[in-house]
Design an enzyme around this catalytic site. Sequence first.
Site, PDB file in Angstrom:
ATOM      1  CG  LEU A 151     -10.895  40.769  85.478  1.00  0.00           C
ATOM      2  CD1 LEU A 151     -10.746  41.789  86.595  1.00  0.00           C
ATOM      3  CD2 LEU A 151      -9.584  40.043  85.224  1.00  0.00           C
ATOM      4  CG  ASP A 153     -14.598  39.067  91.609  1.00  0.00           C
ATOM      5  OD1 ASP A 153     -14.245  38.149  92.363  1.00  0.00           O
ATOM      6  OD2 ASP A 153     -14.652  40.264  91.962  1.00  0.00           O
ATOM      7  CB  ALA A 179     -15.142  41.990  86.518  1.00  0.00           C
ATOM      8  CE  LYS A 180     -21.064  34.759  84.966  1.00  0.00           C
ATOM      9  NZ  LYS A 180     -20.994  34.184  86.340  1.00  0.00           N
ATOM     10  CE1 TYR A 181     -17.435  43.274  91.781  1.00  0.00           C
ATOM     11  CE2 TYR A 181     -19.571  42.959  92.835  1.00  0.00           C
ATOM     12  CZ  TYR A 181     -18.253  43.387  92.892  1.00  0.00           C
ATOM     13  OH  TYR A 181     -17.753  43.923  94.052  1.00  0.00           O
TER      14      TYR A 181
END
Length: 329
Positions: A151, A153, A179-181
Site C-alpha cells: 500500500l 499510504d 505499506a510505505k508509511y
Amino acid sequence: MVQKFGVDDLRGVVAVTPTPALPGAAELTARDTVDLGESDRMIRALVADGVDGIITNGTLGEMATLTLDEWQAFAACVSDAVSDTAPDLPLFVGATAPNTRDTVDRIRFLRDLGVRGVILGRPMWSALGADTLLAFYRDVAGLFPDMAIVLYDNPEAFKGPIPSGVYAELANVPQIIGAKYIAITPKFTADIAATGDRLRLLPLESDWLAAHTLHPEAALGCWSSSALCGPEPVLALRNAIGSGNVDTARHLTRRIEWTYEPFLARTNFPEFSKYNIALEKLRFDEAGYVTAGPARPPYHLVPEAYAEGARENGRRWRRLVGEVRERGS
C-alpha cells in the site's frame, strides 16, 4: 500461480527509485523521455550494493507524469535488470492511476512481464471514503491472487491517511503484505496494533530506529529514497539495528537527520509535497549515485531556495557516504 512475496519478504532496506529522464524531458512536447540505460545501471547498482527490495513509480518515480509507453518501457527495463541480477529480490512497481480500470490494465502488464509485486495508491481525483477505499483494494487484490501488494499510504497524495480500521481489514487480504508509511506518530502504533504480523508497515529510514525501539517484532524494515543518494548509510543502519548495536544505530540516525536539515520535507511537508518530484531528483543528481535527470511537467518548476536546500541535502548525504565507508574500512 502462487504468490511470490509475503510479509516476511518485506524487511531490511527497500530502496525507492526515480525514473531517470533524458535531457529535454521537461519540455511539454517531449516523448520517450526515460533514460533506459541509466535506469538499468541504477537497478544493477542497487542490487550489487545489497538493498533488500526495490520500489518504483510512486510519487518521485513520476507515476503522475509518465506516458503509458514510457511507464511500460521503464517497467520492462527494471524487470529485466532484476531478473538478470537477483530474480528473487522483492520488486514492487507502481500501478496507481486515476481510475481503477487503468490500474487493472497496468497490473496485468506487470504480471505478463513476470513482476510479482506492485505498490499501489488509490484514485485521488475525489477522496475515497473508508468503505470505498477498502473495496478498491479488495477488488483489485481479488483479480490478482498471485500479486503481492504494498500500500502507498501518502496522506498528501491521496487526500488523507488509511484509517486504522481499514488497515485492520486490509491486513486480512493475503495479497496485501505491507505499506510505505509516512511518519511515526501515535497513529503508527495504532496501525501496528491493527495489522499485527499480517502486514508490514515500512517507515522512512530516519524513523526506523524509533519504530524498531517501539515495536521490535514488527518494525523490521524501512523504505528509503535517500538510498538513491548512495545506499551505504542506510545499509549500515540496517546492520546496526539487526545486530543490536544501538549506539551505532543512533549515531547513523543522527547523521541521516543532519543531511535532512536543509531539505524542505523536514520543515514543511505540505509545501514539500508541491515540489517533491523535482526536489528529490535534484538531491539525487547532486549526490551522484544516480543521474535522475530533469523532472517532467508540470512538476519541473521549483523555487531556487527550495532547490538549493535539496542540493545541500545531496552534498551532505555524499559526505555521509564517505564517513560510512571510512568507518567501515
